[in-house]
Design an enzyme around this catalytic site. Structure first.
Site, PDB file in Angstrom:
ATOM      1  N   GLU A 132       3.886  -4.885   7.787  1.00 42.54           N
ATOM      2  CA  GLU A 132       2.993  -3.882   8.387  1.00 42.54           C
ATOM      3  C   GLU A 132       3.308  -3.626   9.849  1.00 42.54           C
ATOM      4  OE1 GLU A 132       2.113  -6.144   6.201  1.00 42.54           O
ATOM      5  OE2 GLU A 132       0.530  -5.406   4.879  1.00 42.54           O
ATOM      6  N   ALA A 178       0.851  -1.186   0.000  1.00 41.28           N
ATOM      7  CA  ALA A 178       0.000   0.000   0.000  1.00 41.28           C
ATOM      8  C   ALA A 178       0.888   1.238   0.000  1.00 41.28           C
ATOM      9  CB  ALA A 178      -0.887  -0.005   1.238  1.00 41.28           C
ATOM     10  N   GLU A 232      -0.113  -9.427  -0.577  1.00 43.79           N
ATOM     11  CA  GLU A 232      -1.526  -9.799  -0.422  1.00 43.79           C
ATOM     12  C   GLU A 232      -2.211  -9.952  -1.782  1.00 43.79           C
ATOM     13  OE1 GLU A 232      -2.050  -6.550   2.422  1.00 43.79           O
ATOM     14  OE2 GLU A 232      -2.882  -8.023   3.826  1.00 43.79           O
ATOM     15  N   GLY A 282       0.604  -5.030   0.939  1.00 40.72           N
ATOM     16  CA  GLY A 282      -0.489  -5.208  -0.021  1.00 40.72           C
ATOM     17  C   GLY A 282      -0.042  -5.873  -1.312  1.00 40.72           C
TER      18      GLY A 282
END
Ligand code: CO8
Length: 255
Positions: A130, A62, A110, A107
């Protein structure tokens, strides 16, 4: 556009192209990914490959700069939007393959975990860092990682934020295979290993396996019986069994 969708042979190729930020996922890019996945069924393809532009990163996660100083409701909405975008891969009409050609963090990993398969180049590095930002994975990582590599290894990766190199990723099953040379060519060759078969059987089998880790065994077996029975109703099943008996190659028609 930062997300490119093109057709290579009978395969769709989605490329994240924001190399100055290691292909990090802004909220706009997540919307572009969702829209691109939505266009795949109209392309007449038999698989979807996802990769990152350049040779340094698949996707660095992200966009950290964009995540700061937002109201909690916006953070939750952002998490749910990312989850929904990646979940489109679960029900996509074709299987997907992440081609991890460098960093795949947060992300980015992910997104790869939401794909049906993952291939990685030897310079690939993966992790869910994270926790180092005081955050927790939000685009499916806490749910999909343990399903792929098991609870203990997933907890180790998530709670320590450690980086896993390509060799370790292959050893623990985080990626299916390591590839050399042109990653897209390797992805197409890998996809052709399953696209030679009929799409109905692929989708029934994939749906049954997806349920395996979600439901009790007895219910999973019922799902298997339901989907297995549906497979018998396809013309491809007739053709596959006839071809075996007649000692010839089957001509599947996705019907
Ligand atoms: N977001 C924004 N920019 C990034 C990101 C990122 N995730 N990663 C790299 N960049 C940018 C850098 O800021 C840098 O830009 P600039 O030159 O303008 O400073 C450029 O990309 C190149 O990066 P580096 O100079 O750092 O390159 P290195 O080769 O030295 O390092 C790393 C590469 C190790 C990948 C390093 O960039 C890094 O650690 N990046 C962050 C990785 C990370 O922590 N990812 C997880 C993000 S959090 C997440 O994904 C949570 C998902 C849930 C969100 C919930 C939403 C509401």
């Amino acid at each position: 556009m930062t997300v490119k969708l093109e057709k290579r042979d009978d395969i769709a190729l989605l490329t994240l192209d924001r190399q100055e930020a290691l292909n990090a996922l802004s909220f706009d890019i997540i919307e572009e990914i969702a829209a691109a996945i939505g266009r795949v069924p109209e392309m007449g393809v038999r698989a979807l490959l996802i990769t990152g532009a350049g040779s340094k990163a698949f996707c660095a996660g992200a966009d950290i700069k964009e995540l700061r100083n937002r109201p909690l409701a916006a953070q939750r909405a952002g998490i749910e939007r990312g989850q929904a975008a990646f979940a489109k891969l679960d029900t996509l009409s074709v299987a997907s393959v992440a081609l991890i050609n460098g960093y795949a963090f947060g992300g980015g990993l992910e997104l790869a975990l939401a794909c049906t398969f993952r291939l990685a180049t030897r310079n690939a590095k993966m992790g869910l860092p994270e926790i180092k930002l005081g955050l927790t994975p939000g685009y499916g990582g806490t749910q999909r990682l343990p399903r792929v590599i098991g609870e203990a290894r997933a907890l180790e990766m998530i709670l320590t934020g450690k980086t896993v190199d390509a060799e370790e990723a292959a050893r623990i099953g985080l990626v299916n295979r390591l590839v050399d040379g042109d990653v897209v060519a390797a992805g197409i060759a890998f996809a052709h290993e399953f696209t030679v078969y009929g799409l109905p059987a692929l989708n029934f089998a994939r749906a049954a396996v997806q349920r395996a880790l979600d439901v009790p065994l007895a219910e999973g077996l019922r799902v298997e019986a339901d989907l297995g029975t549906l497979a018998y109703r396809t013309a491809d099943a007739e053709e596959g069994m006839a071809a075996f008996s007649e000692k010839r190659k089957p001509g599947f028609r996705d019907a």
